[in-house]
Design an enzyme around this catalytic site. Structure first.
Site, mmCIF file in Angstrom:
data_model
loop_
_atom_site.group_PDB
_atom_site.id
_atom_site.type_symbol
_atom_site.label_atom_id
_atom_site.label_comp_id
_atom_site.label_asym_id
_atom_site.label_seq_id
_atom_site.Cartn_x
_atom_site.Cartn_y
_atom_site.Cartn_z
ATOM 1 N N GLU A 174 -60.297 25.965 18.013
ATOM 2 C CA GLU A 174 -60.041 27.056 17.060
ATOM 3 C C GLU A 174 -58.548 27.318 16.925
ATOM 4 O O GLU A 174 -58.069 28.452 17.094
ATOM 5 C CB GLU A 174 -60.826 28.291 17.474
ATOM 6 N N GLU A 182 -69.753 23.422 18.249
ATOM 7 C CA GLU A 182 -69.932 24.636 19.049
ATOM 8 C C GLU A 182 -70.614 25.699 18.221
ATOM 9 O O GLU A 182 -70.196 26.019 17.108
ATOM 10 C CB GLU A 182 -68.589 25.162 19.559
#
Length: 487
Positions: free
Chosen positions: A217, A320
């Site tokens: 991220e 994820e």
């Protein structure tokens, strides 16, 4: 990723009410025999942080990585058969070198500090005292247990560069969270760290990582070293591009030219689109697979990201996913959307064990306590136990249906969910050259989200010509396996 995202989280919950698959009475969906949305690579799980806490538990390894039944808390649990394990290269060590040591955020959660193998910058040699290969024993053990039970795809991923590469020596992020935290003179060192682990694992652990992912991220701005609860690091897109090039060079120099590079594990589908479009052709040419996280839930342009990946000839994973709905309804809703619009070839859950509804098994990774198997686990079992590696993903014909075809067994797998009123759902296989045998049994399995059937099997459904149907109570997720089917 488990940082608070209050605005996006509330928006996601609101969207679920309007975009979840809702059907009216007695619908028929026609399964397509001509589509090909990819060859399935598998379902998986990340090992950080739960494997650090419970990496010696063979019963948990059996539950997550085999399909056999395992006794857990006095009950028999059907193994979910995950075949992908993501191993986290840690960023933390507690040594002091030349007067420098790791800075720890005051809100850091202990179980989310993962051991770094590279302790200081004195030497890049993995056999030197700058490296310790004895750390992180539990996560490494679970990796081995997963492989022994049939997991066959492994990815090495990083949440943050090791602490001494960070500008503020804090592996939870930069102060404030919105600026790069990797020192410019350590761009290549971050690549050296990951490539060295990959090389060492192949030689000493018996594990060959199919892919390496250097970021987690990265464009998000919540990786704040002053308040962080886990490892994390902001990388702007130009820095990502540089590190991707360095990583390719370092992997190649170690004889790992076949090891894939994945990027960039952005938090949402839309951020993944933006990052990919900004990386530049040199960097994207070195990326073998696009990884994205599913935290946009029912929002975002899954279809656009798939189009980008497809046109670039890249694989695509949802690497994820997680949320706090222990009933399993949100998981199923978003899985259906992913299969329908994102078309990943693999799907990876985040925390196998966690509290607050996040875990597939309820537990506390700090207190080392374990609780009940979540109903979410059984909902995921409907997909993971039946849609297996090597199957061809087909168009299920509706937003409530997933279809996969096993060519070697001539078997069609259908998973469907019903959030509307109780009803019969009909499945039409007339587009197949051989749609099964009329009158033949179609085994089915049922999970009721929230409570009720966990993973119950039934022998009460039969082909009628090229169709079959089944009764779906509200909240039912069901899997069917049809034999003697030819495309």
């Amino acid at each position: 990723m488990k940082q608070a995202m209050n605005g996006e989280w509330l928006l996601g919950l609101a969207l679920i009410a309007t975009t979840m698959p809702t059907v009216t009475a007695d619908l028929t969906t026609t399964i397509s025999s001509t589509t090909n949305w990819g060859t399935w690579e598998g379902f998986g799980v990340s090992l950080a942080w739960w494997a650090k806490a419970f990496g010696t538990r063979t019963d948990l390894a059996d539950i997550f990585f085999s399909t056999k039944s395992t006794t857990y808390n006095g009950s028999s649990v059907p193994g979910i058969g995950l075949t992908i394990a993501r191993y986290n290269a840690g960023a933390c060590s507690w040594n002091t070198y030349n007067g420098s040591s790791m800075v720890v955020s005051p809100d850091m959660i202990t179980s989310r500090q993962m051991d770094s193998f590279w302790l200081d910058w004195a030497s890049t040699s993995p056999s030197s005292s700058s490296w310790s290969w004895s750390v992180d024993a539990n996560q490494r053990n679970m990796l081995s247990l997963a492989k022994a039970r049939g997991a066959n795809i492994f990815e090495l991923f990083s949440n943050s560069p090791t602490w001494w590469m960070c500008i503020n020596h804090n592996p939870s992020g930069s102060n404030g969270g919105s600026s790069n935290n990797l020192q410019s003179w350590n761009y290549d060192q971050h690549a050296v760290y990951l490539a060295t682990i990959a090389e060492y694992a192949a030689s000493n652990w018996g594990v060959s990582f199919q892919s390496v992912e250097a970021f987690n991220e990265p464009v998000s701005a919540w990786w704040n070293g002053e308040t962080g609860t886990q490892e994390g690091c902001h990388f702007d897109v130009s820095t990502q591009a540089t590190v991707i090039g360095d990583l390719r060079t370092e992997l190649n120099s170690r004889g790992l030219s076949s090891t894939l590079i994945a990027a960039s594990d952005e938090n949402t589908y839309d951020l993944a689109i933006s990052t990919w479009n900004s990386l530049g052709s040199t960097a994207t040419g070195k990326v073998d697979r696009i990884n994205v996280h599913g935290y946009q839930y029912t929002g975002g342009r899954r279809d656009t990201l798939y189009s980008l990946a497809s046109s670039a000839g890249k694989r695509l994973w949802n690497s994820e996913y997680g949320e706090s709905d222990a009933t399993g309804q949100e998981l199923v809703t978003n899985l259906l959307l992913d299969f329908r619009w994102l078309h990943p070839t693999a799907w990876v859950y985040w925390q196998a064990i966690d509290g607050g509804g996040w875990g597939l098994i309820d537990g506390d990774n700090d207190d080392l306590t374990l609780g009940a198997v979540s109903q979410k686990y059984y909902a995921l079992a409907q997909f993971a136990r039946h849609i297996r590696p090597g199957m061809q993903i087909l168009d299920g014909g509706s937003n409530y249906t997933v279809a996969a075809y096993d060519s070697s067994a001539q078997k069609l797998v259908i998973v469907a969910a019903n959030w509307g009123s109780a009803q019969y759902l009909n499945f039409d296989l007339s587009s197949f050259s051989s749609p099964g045998v009329s009158g033949a049994l179609v085994p089915r399995w049922n999970t009721q989200v929230g409570s009720g059937d966990q993973y119950a099997s039934y022998s009460d459904t039969y082909m009628s010509g090229s169709k079959f149907w089944s009764y779906f109570p509200t909240g039912a997720v069901q899997t069917f396996e049809v034999s003697n089917v030819s495309l």
